[in-house]
Design a protein around this motif. Structure first.
Motif, PDB file in Angstrom:
ATOM      1  N   GLN A  10      17.016  49.396  47.759  1.00 55.74           N
ATOM      2  CA  GLN A  10      16.084  48.428  47.183  1.00 55.74           C
ATOM      3  C   GLN A  10      15.524  48.969  45.877  1.00 55.74           C
ATOM      4  O   GLN A  10      15.117  50.132  45.809  1.00 55.74           O
ATOM      5  CB  GLN A  10      14.933  48.139  48.154  1.00 55.74           C
ATOM      6  N   VAL A  12      12.677  48.792  42.879  1.00 47.41           N
ATOM      7  CA  VAL A  12      11.283  48.428  42.654  1.00 47.41           C
ATOM      8  C   VAL A  12      10.937  48.762  41.207  1.00 47.41           C
ATOM      9  O   VAL A  12      11.539  49.655  40.604  1.00 47.41           O
ATOM     10  CB  VAL A  12      10.347  49.162  43.659  1.00 47.41           C
ATOM     11  N   VAL A  13       9.972  48.053  40.669  1.00 44.15           N
ATOM     12  CA  VAL A  13       9.586  48.215  39.261  1.00 44.15           C
ATOM     13  C   VAL A  13       8.365  49.117  39.134  1.00 44.15           C
ATOM     14  O   VAL A  13       7.371  48.952  39.849  1.00 44.15           O
ATOM     15  CB  VAL A  13       9.265  46.836  38.634  1.00 44.15           C
ATOM     16  N   HIS A  58       6.146  49.303  48.492  1.00 45.33           N
ATOM     17  CA  HIS A  58       7.569  49.305  48.858  1.00 45.33           C
ATOM     18  C   HIS A  58       8.077  50.739  49.026  1.00 45.33           C
ATOM     19  O   HIS A  58       8.888  51.224  48.229  1.00 45.33           O
ATOM     20  CB  HIS A  58       8.389  48.574  47.792  1.00 45.33           C
ATOM     21  N   LEU A 120      15.489  43.557  33.708  1.00 42.60           N
ATOM     22  CA  LEU A 120      15.492  43.864  35.143  1.00 42.60           C
ATOM     23  C   LEU A 120      14.070  43.916  35.694  1.00 42.60           C
ATOM     24  O   LEU A 120      13.795  43.391  36.777  1.00 42.60           O
ATOM     25  CB  LEU A 120      16.216  45.186  35.418  1.00 42.60           C
ATOM     26  N   ARG A 121      13.171  44.540  34.934  1.00 44.10           N
ATOM     27  CA  ARG A 121      11.764  44.593  35.374  1.00 44.10           C
ATOM     28  C   ARG A 121      11.207  43.182  35.511  1.00 44.10           C
ATOM     29  O   ARG A 121      10.519  42.868  36.484  1.00 44.10           O
ATOM     30  CB  ARG A 121      10.921  45.423  34.392  1.00 44.10           C
ATOM     31  N   ILE A 124      12.702  41.385  38.681  1.00 41.90           N
ATOM     32  CA  ILE A 124      12.230  41.891  39.977  1.00 41.90           C
ATOM     33  C   ILE A 124      10.740  41.640  40.166  1.00 41.90           C
ATOM     34  O   ILE A 124      10.293  41.312  41.267  1.00 41.90           O
ATOM     35  CB  ILE A 124      12.545  43.395  40.125  1.00 41.90           C
ATOM     36  N   THR A 128      10.932  43.464  45.367  1.00 38.29           N
ATOM     37  CA  THR A 128      12.080  44.356  45.328  1.00 38.29           C
ATOM     38  C   THR A 128      13.333  43.504  45.175  1.00 38.29           C
ATOM     39  O   THR A 128      13.278  42.287  45.335  1.00 38.29           O
ATOM     40  CB  THR A 128      12.210  45.193  46.616  1.00 38.29           C
ATOM     41  N   ALA A 129      14.419  44.158  44.882  1.00 39.98           N
ATOM     42  CA  ALA A 129      15.715  43.477  44.784  1.00 39.98           C
ATOM     43  C   ALA A 129      16.782  44.431  45.282  1.00 39.98           C
ATOM     44  O   ALA A 129      16.687  45.636  45.073  1.00 39.98           O
ATOM     45  CB  ALA A 129      16.000  43.079  43.342  1.00 39.98           C
ATOM     46  N   ALA A 131      20.006  46.604  45.266  1.00 40.60           N
ATOM     47  CA  ALA A 131      20.695  47.280  44.168  1.00 40.60           C
ATOM     48  C   ALA A 131      21.902  48.017  44.715  1.00 40.60           C
ATOM     49  O   ALA A 131      21.873  48.523  45.831  1.00 40.60           O
ATOM     50  CB  ALA A 131      19.749  48.266  43.482  1.00 40.60           C
ATOM     51  N   VAL A 142      21.950  44.781  40.212  1.00 36.77           N
ATOM     52  CA  VAL A 142      20.563  44.675  40.683  1.00 36.77           C
ATOM     53  C   VAL A 142      19.980  43.356  40.199  1.00 36.77           C
ATOM     54  O   VAL A 142      20.244  42.926  39.076  1.00 36.77           O
ATOM     55  CB  VAL A 142      19.706  45.882  40.229  1.00 36.77           C
ATOM     56  N   ALA A 143      19.235  42.712  41.071  1.00 33.31           N
ATOM     57  CA  ALA A 143      18.536  41.465  40.728  1.00 33.31           C
ATOM     58  C   ALA A 143      19.465  40.416  40.129  1.00 33.31           C
ATOM     59  O   ALA A 143      19.124  39.740  39.172  1.00 33.31           O
ATOM     60  CB  ALA A 143      17.365  41.752  39.785  1.00 33.31           C
TER      61      ALA A 143
END
Length: 194
Positions: A10, A12-13, A58, A120-121, A124, A128-129, A131, A142-143
């Motif tokens: 997963q 996360v940003v 997360h 990407l940031r 998301i 979460t997304a 990956a 991702v995403a």
């Protein structure tokens, strides 16, 4: 350290730029034994008291999508230890400090520098997304976005095999031994007589 070829996890940003090594692990925690793990100290001062901090919300995340100039500051290898010990396997950002990126690959952490990190940031956001990172094909998914990333052959070998610089040198032990033996034969005059 264990090597890896494909990582699924997963993302996360961490929507911050210039995250330096002192933020990644404050110096006061570096007196702890590495055997105890540094993961609990990762971004300690930023997450302390912040219930909405991304890695607090997360904790299962293993891919961090961060802002530019990640890992700047000192050459503190413990910053990489903290990320790895906390379960982070990949950090994606626009750019990385050179020393940090070198320390990362030597400890099994992939850094992916891409101008797409901001997109990407945004995709998301606070969640979460899923990956997937494939070292062999050098692909990041991702995403809903898929892209290739740059990775030197040396870095790829280190990550896949779980090697650091010493292991990489040992992988060439036969060639080194052959060179030494040829050198002794071809240039006997350079060796001390016994």
């Amino acid at each position: 350290m264990a090597g890896w070829s494909i990582h699924e996890g997963q993302a996360v940003v961490l929507d911050r730029r210039d995250v330096d090594t002192d933020q990644l692990i404050p110096a006061r925690f570096m007196s702890a034994s590495r055997a105890e793990g540094y993961g609990r100290f990762l971004l300690h001062d930023l997450r302390e008291g912040d219930a909405e901090f991304p890695l607090r919300r997360h904790p299962e995340a293993s891919v961090l999508i961060a802002g530019p100039n990640f890992g700047c500051g000192s050459s503190r290898e413990a910053a990489v230890y903290a990320l790895v010990d906390a379960g982070i396997r990949v950090v994606v950002a626009e750019s990385f400090a050179d020393i940090f990126a070198g320390n990362a690959v030597n400890n099994g952490l992939l850094t992916i520098a891409t101008p797409e990190a901001a997109a990407l940031r945004a995709a998301i956001g606070m969640g979460t997304a899923p990956a997937c990172i494939d070292l062999a094909s050098r692909r990041l998914s991702v995403a809903g976005s898929e892209q290739s990333f740059e990775l030197t052959e040396t870095a790829q070998a280190k990550l896949i095999n779980g090697w650091d610089d010493i292991d990489l040198t040992r992988a060439h032990a036969g060639e080194i031994r052959n060179f030494r033996d040829r050198r002794k034969t071809d240039h006997a005059w350079t060796w001390p007589s016994r």
